[in-house]
Enzyme design. Sequence first.
Site, PDB file in Angstrom:
ATOM      1  N   TYR A 167      43.531  -5.060  88.166  1.00  0.00           N
ATOM      2  CA  TYR A 167      44.495  -5.887  87.421  1.00  0.00           C
ATOM      3  C   TYR A 167      45.905  -5.329  87.491  1.00  0.00           C
ATOM      4  O   TYR A 167      46.719  -5.587  86.603  1.00  0.00           O
ATOM      5  CB  TYR A 167      44.052  -6.014  85.970  1.00  0.00           C
ATOM      6  CG  TYR A 167      42.954  -7.047  85.750  1.00  0.00           C
ATOM      7  CD1 TYR A 167      43.072  -8.348  86.266  1.00  0.00           C
ATOM      8  CD2 TYR A 167      41.807  -6.747  85.025  1.00  0.00           C
ATOM      9  CE1 TYR A 167      42.076  -9.301  86.070  1.00  0.00           C
ATOM     10  CE2 TYR A 167      40.807  -7.702  84.828  1.00  0.00           C
ATOM     11  CZ  TYR A 167      40.953  -8.973  85.349  1.00  0.00           C
ATOM     12  OH  TYR A 167      39.972  -9.919  85.151  1.00  0.00           O
ATOM     13  N   PHE A 227      48.890  -7.847  76.901  1.00  0.00           N
ATOM     14  CA  PHE A 227      47.436  -7.811  76.721  1.00  0.00           C
ATOM     15  C   PHE A 227      46.741  -6.896  77.723  1.00  0.00           C
ATOM     16  O   PHE A 227      45.513  -6.871  77.798  1.00  0.00           O
ATOM     17  CB  PHE A 227      46.854  -9.234  76.809  1.00  0.00           C
ATOM     18  CG  PHE A 227      47.198  -9.972  78.096  1.00  0.00           C
ATOM     19  CD1 PHE A 227      46.460  -9.775  79.253  1.00  0.00           C
ATOM     20  CD2 PHE A 227      48.263 -10.858  78.134  1.00  0.00           C
ATOM     21  CE1 PHE A 227      46.762 -10.443  80.434  1.00  0.00           C
ATOM     22  CE2 PHE A 227      48.587 -11.538  79.316  1.00  0.00           C
ATOM     23  CZ  PHE A 227      47.816 -11.324  80.467  1.00  0.00           C
ATOM     24  N   ARG A 244      37.508 -21.816  92.391  1.00  0.00           N
ATOM     25  CA  ARG A 244      38.407 -21.832  91.225  1.00  0.00           C
ATOM     26  C   ARG A 244      38.261 -23.135  90.444  1.00  0.00           C
ATOM     27  O   ARG A 244      38.412 -23.158  89.227  1.00  0.00           O
ATOM     28  CB  ARG A 244      39.856 -21.553  91.635  1.00  0.00           C
ATOM     29  CG  ARG A 244      40.070 -20.060  91.900  1.00  0.00           C
ATOM     30  CD  ARG A 244      41.518 -19.640  91.973  1.00  0.00           C
ATOM     31  NE  ARG A 244      42.245 -19.609  90.720  1.00  0.00           N
ATOM     32  CZ  ARG A 244      42.360 -18.533  89.927  1.00  0.00           C
ATOM     33  NH1 ARG A 244      41.755 -17.398  90.230  1.00  0.00           N
ATOM     34  NH2 ARG A 244      43.076 -18.591  88.823  1.00  0.00           N
ATOM     35  N   THR A 249      42.469 -20.490  83.653  1.00  0.00           N
ATOM     36  CA  THR A 249      42.452 -19.136  83.082  1.00  0.00           C
ATOM     37  C   THR A 249      42.234 -19.160  81.565  1.00  0.00           C
ATOM     38  O   THR A 249      41.419 -18.405  81.037  1.00  0.00           O
ATOM     39  CB  THR A 249      43.792 -18.433  83.403  1.00  0.00           C
ATOM     40  OG1 THR A 249      43.991 -18.456  84.813  1.00  0.00           O
ATOM     41  CG2 THR A 249      43.784 -16.998  82.900  1.00  0.00           C
ATOM     42  N   ARG A 264      34.514 -21.601  82.655  1.00  0.00           N
ATOM     43  CA  ARG A 264      35.358 -21.049  81.594  1.00  0.00           C
ATOM     44  C   ARG A 264      35.479 -22.023  80.417  1.00  0.00           C
ATOM     45  O   ARG A 264      35.526 -21.618  79.261  1.00  0.00           O
ATOM     46  CB  ARG A 264      36.731 -20.704  82.170  1.00  0.00           C
ATOM     47  CG  ARG A 264      36.667 -19.479  83.090  1.00  0.00           C
ATOM     48  CD  ARG A 264      37.923 -19.350  83.920  1.00  0.00           C
ATOM     49  NE  ARG A 264      38.085 -18.027  84.501  1.00  0.00           N
ATOM     50  CZ  ARG A 264      39.133 -17.669  85.227  1.00  0.00           C
ATOM     51  NH1 ARG A 264      40.102 -18.535  85.477  1.00  0.00           N
ATOM     52  NH2 ARG A 264      39.217 -16.439  85.711  1.00  0.00           N
ATOM     53  N   HIS A 310      35.670 -13.715  86.935  1.00  0.00           N
ATOM     54  CA  HIS A 310      36.868 -13.489  87.733  1.00  0.00           C
ATOM     55  C   HIS A 310      36.670 -14.196  89.063  1.00  0.00           C
ATOM     56  O   HIS A 310      35.562 -14.219  89.607  1.00  0.00           O
ATOM     57  CB  HIS A 310      37.104 -11.995  88.008  1.00  0.00           C
ATOM     58  CG  HIS A 310      38.159 -11.778  89.048  1.00  0.00           C
ATOM     59  ND1 HIS A 310      39.509 -11.886  88.760  1.00  0.00           N
ATOM     60  CD2 HIS A 310      38.077 -11.554  90.379  1.00  0.00           C
ATOM     61  CE1 HIS A 310      40.193 -11.699  89.878  1.00  0.00           C
ATOM     62  NE2 HIS A 310      39.355 -11.492  90.876  1.00  0.00           N
ATOM     63  N   GLU A 329      40.991  -7.413  96.875  1.00  0.00           N
ATOM     64  CA  GLU A 329      39.933  -7.227  95.882  1.00  0.00           C
ATOM     65  C   GLU A 329      38.579  -6.910  96.526  1.00  0.00           C
ATOM     66  O   GLU A 329      37.849  -6.045  96.047  1.00  0.00           O
ATOM     67  CB  GLU A 329      39.807  -8.475  95.014  1.00  0.00           C
ATOM     68  CG  GLU A 329      41.034  -8.699  94.130  1.00  0.00           C
ATOM     69  CD  GLU A 329      40.970  -9.977  93.324  1.00  0.00           C
ATOM     70  OE1 GLU A 329      41.850 -10.178  92.475  1.00  0.00           O
ATOM     71  OE2 GLU A 329      40.043 -10.790  93.543  1.00  0.00           O
TER      72      GLU A 329
HETATM   73  P1  IDP Z   1      42.799 -15.668  86.657  1.00  0.00           P
HETATM   74  O1  IDP Z   1      41.670 -14.774  86.190  1.00  0.00           O
HETATM   75  O2  IDP Z   1      42.550 -17.120  86.324  1.00  0.00           O
HETATM   76  O3  IDP Z   1      43.174 -15.458  88.089  1.00  0.00           O
HETATM   77  P2  IDP Z   1      45.110 -14.059  85.897  1.00  0.00           P
HETATM   78  O4  IDP Z   1      46.473 -14.589  85.545  1.00  0.00           O
HETATM   79  O5  IDP Z   1      44.956 -13.363  87.204  1.00  0.00           O
HETATM   80  O6  IDP Z   1      44.082 -15.285  85.754  1.00  0.00           O
HETATM   81  O7  IDP Z   1      44.694 -13.086  84.706  1.00  0.00           O
HETATM   82  C1  IDP Z   1      43.599 -12.211  84.831  1.00  0.00           C
HETATM   83  C2  IDP Z   1      42.813 -12.215  83.527  1.00  0.00           C
HETATM   84  O8  IDP Z   1      43.640 -11.743  82.447  1.00  0.00           O
HETATM   85  C3  IDP Z   1      42.363 -13.602  83.058  1.00  0.00           C
HETATM   86  O9  IDP Z   1      41.160 -14.029  83.690  1.00  0.00           O
HETATM   87  C4  IDP Z   1      42.180 -13.386  81.577  1.00  0.00           C
HETATM   88  O10 IDP Z   1      40.946 -12.727  81.270  1.00  0.00           O
HETATM   89  C5  IDP Z   1      43.335 -12.448  81.261  1.00  0.00           C
HETATM   90  N1  IDP Z   1      44.544 -13.184  80.844  1.00  0.00           N
HETATM   91  C6  IDP Z   1      45.417 -13.833  81.654  1.00  0.00           C
HETATM   92  N2  IDP Z   1      46.442 -14.372  80.963  1.00  0.00           N
HETATM   93  C7  IDP Z   1      46.214 -14.054  79.673  1.00  0.00           C
HETATM   94  C8  IDP Z   1      46.941 -14.321  78.451  1.00  0.00           C
HETATM   95  O11 IDP Z   1      47.997 -14.972  78.429  1.00  0.00           O
HETATM   96  N3  IDP Z   1      46.399 -13.831  77.301  1.00  0.00           N
HETATM   97  C9  IDP Z   1      45.237 -13.112  77.279  1.00  0.00           C
HETATM   98  N4  IDP Z   1      44.527 -12.830  78.390  1.00  0.00           N
HETATM   99  C10 IDP Z   1      45.006 -13.297  79.577  1.00  0.00           C
HETATM  100 MG    MG Z   2      43.964 -13.768  88.991  1.00  0.00          MG
END
Ligand code: IDP
Ligand code: MG
Length: 169
Positions: free
Chosen positions: A51, A59, A94, A100, A111, A128, A139
Amino acid sequence: MAVERLLILIKPDGVKKSLTGNILTKLSEAKLTIIGAKAVKVSRELAAEHYKQLSDKPFFNELIDYIQGKMYGAPYDRVFAFVYQGEDAIARMRRIAGATNPEEADPVSIRGAYGRITTKGVYENVVHCSSDTSEAEREIKLWFSPEELTEEIYPTKIIDTTIKKKVWA
Ligand code: IDP
Ligand code: MG
């Protein structure tokens, strides 16, 4: 359309909620091939590297605890990692995973059906899913070694090592 690969993780909330079977069934709708699969106890280093592009987010620390399954403890503090391969694999997976934010995700997506936002504000969104081909390559190389995949999807090389290795006693 091109053949793509991506990393899928069933996150610790999916493990805790006994959703592994449901998630794999839903993902199988995409008719892709699994070329790698394993259970992983996620180290803090692996979590932070996975990450790293989110390291400045408020967060981030909760996210690292979440992917390590800290709040769940044994035997749920693990993820199941998969590499899938197939035509247009990333967009198709996706779509099945959903948005997300689990509250905004399509209710029939993984989700949307199974995710939640915790009182600490973490999106516990069950899976993920790599978001583009370059992120997927980074990854997959982070989570899997070449011999853990059934296909040689990226170039490899042979090196001499003197590293100590754990084997069966
Ligand atoms: P993704 O998993 O849909 O690709 P990313 O932006 O890469 O989304 O974020 C990774 C992970 O971080 C998300 O799956 C989620 O668990 C967490 N996350 C992302 N944005 C937020 C947020 O605004 N608040 C809390 N957790 C978040
Ligand atoms: Mg992502």
